[in-house]
Design an enzyme around this catalytic site. Structure first.
Site, PDB file in Angstrom:
ATOM      1  CB  SER A  59      -0.928   0.022   1.219  1.00 22.74           C
ATOM      2  OG  SER A  59      -1.912  -0.983   1.134  1.00 22.74           O
ATOM      3  CB  CYS A 287      -7.056  -0.689   2.928  1.00 21.08           C
ATOM      4  SG  CYS A 287      -6.086   0.829   2.830  1.00 21.08           S
ATOM      5  CG  HIS A 371      -4.510  -2.118   7.221  1.00 19.31           C
ATOM      6  ND1 HIS A 371      -4.111  -2.949   6.192  1.00 19.31           N
ATOM      7  CD2 HIS A 371      -4.572  -0.868   6.686  1.00 19.31           C
ATOM      8  CE1 HIS A 371      -3.933  -2.227   5.097  1.00 19.31           C
ATOM      9  NE2 HIS A 371      -4.206  -0.970   5.366  1.00 19.31           N
ATOM     10  CD  GLU A 373      -3.981  -6.011   7.773  1.00 16.98           C
ATOM     11  OE1 GLU A 373      -3.225  -5.152   7.294  1.00 16.98           O
ATOM     12  OE2 GLU A 373      -5.225  -5.872   7.812  1.00 16.98           O
TER      13      GLU A 373
END
Length: 393
Positions: A59, A287, A371, A373
């Protein structure tokens, strides 16, 4: 080293690194990492750890990361903390010289690792002043350069910064996406066991719901968390067609994070997502994937003034008022003023009120801008992976 607030400052003695902004502003420092020059958008990240994960997050493609935490390099680097094998950030800016590693997991030194990856860094920069500049004026285009003998062609670097078109309108997802389909193996990291400690055994995968994950520039820890939550995962390239996705017989489709302008990526991604929604296939986006879902549902996206990047962003969940402390990395957002009637806003940033989550009414489809994760943390939002896998039966 020179204060970031001064313009056209003369080169100080010992300067081997420089940041040249597109507006002509020159910031001197000490170079480390690769001996090269790279162009990108300058942003800042407020995480207190996780610099290796940040630098390998796709990203960040096309971006130069300013780390606001001063002690970078102290945990070293290792092969387990990579978030992808493709390019992430092109360079980084730090306040203090890179610290020697002092961590039992370290297998190398950060500056040497950057050099091996072809990424350039500069230290000795007033990162507070640079961060304030970004907050006030927005994220600028710039060139970051490292030359051990301190020789720089500033006019040429300035021309390079000014000629770079910027991230708006740029599709980077197909550049950082994997090129082939692959089954994902391994779950989240466990001390002493690595990434296989919580995976599934031989034969168990066929009994798990099958998730097809579209890779727009994904962090690997997303796939690990999907496995941890109970899914079997197949990862496919960004430009995978609808027919190719359906041929895999997914119980659900995951839309990953990634770089660039969502409107540009949406040219080929949005029609696929719209067709998945028409077939009532469960969809979960993170995202850029969240932004793709928003575009597919009829909303619009826009470039943010400075973006949100760090591991300490408060997000309010509308359903119960709970505040999640989240990890973020985005410079575009779904415009919550453009959400159609069939789209519900589920989460919002407590920093600026920007959209951080949506759900499509009547569909098993939702997305979040942040995010869950982690990598680097926090881990408040892992429940979203369980929620998605729980939808699949």
């Amino acid at each position: 080293m020179a204060d970031a607030a001064s313009s056209h400052a003369p080169k100080p003695d010992g300067a081997t690194g420089v940041l040249v902004l597109a507006d002509g502003h020159v910031i001197w420092g000490r170079g480390f990492g690769a001996v090269t020059a790279a162009v990108g958008e300058v942003c800042f990240n407020t995480s207190m750890t996780g610099y290796q994960e940040v630098m390998t997050d796709p990203s960040y493609a096309g971006q130069i990361v300013t780390f606001t935490f001063p002690h970078v390099g102290n945990v070293g680097v290792n092969d387990e903390d990579l978030e992808s094998q493709v390019d992430g950030a092109v360079g980084c800016i730090v306040r203090e010289d890179v610290t020697l590693p002092s961590n039992f997991r370290s297998r190398g030194e950060y500056g040497e690792w950057l050099a091996a990856k072809g990424k350039v860094g500069i230290s000795g920069v007033d990162t507070r002043a640079l961060t304030r500049r970004i907050r006030l004026s927005g994220a600028p285009n710039a060139v970051i350069a490292h030359s051990p003998d301190g020789t720089f062609d500033i006019p040429a670097l300035l021309e390079k910064a000014q000629s770079w078109p910027g991230l708006e309108g740029m599709d980077l997802a197909k550049i950082v996406s994997r090129e082939i389909q692959e089954g994902w193996e391994g779950s989240t990291w466990t001390l002493g066991q690595g990434f296989g400690g919580e995976g599934f055994g031989a034969g168990e995968g066929e009994t798990r719901p099958h998730v097809v994950a579209i890779d727009y520039g994904a962090k690997d820890n997303i796939f690990r968390n999907l496995v941890k939550a109970g899914a079997r995962v197949t990862v496919v390239p960004a430009e995978t067609t609808l027919d190719q996705v359906l041929a895999l017989e997914p119980a659900g489709v995951f839309l990953s994070n990634g770089p660039g302008d969502p409107a540009a990526t949406g040219v080929y991604a949005v029609p696929v997502i719209q067709s998945l929604l028409e077939r009532d296939i469960p969809v979960f986006g993170i995202c850029l994937g969240h932004q793709m879902l928003g575009l597919a549902a009829g909303a619009k996206t826009s470039k943010m003034h400075q973006g949100h990047r760090g591991a300490n962003h408060p997000v309010k969940r509308h359903a119960d008022g709970v505040v999640e402390i989240t990890s973020m990395n985005h410079g575009f957002a779904v415009d919550n003023q453009t959400l159609p009637e069939n789209v519900e806003e589920t989460h919002v940033s407590l920093f600026d009120g920007s959209n951080c989550g949506i759900a499509i009414k009547g569909k098993k489809a939702f997305g979040v801008q942040y995010h869950p994760e982690a990598s680097p943390g926090p881990q408040d939002s892992f429940y979203l992976f369980e929620k998605f896998v729980g939808m699949l039966g």
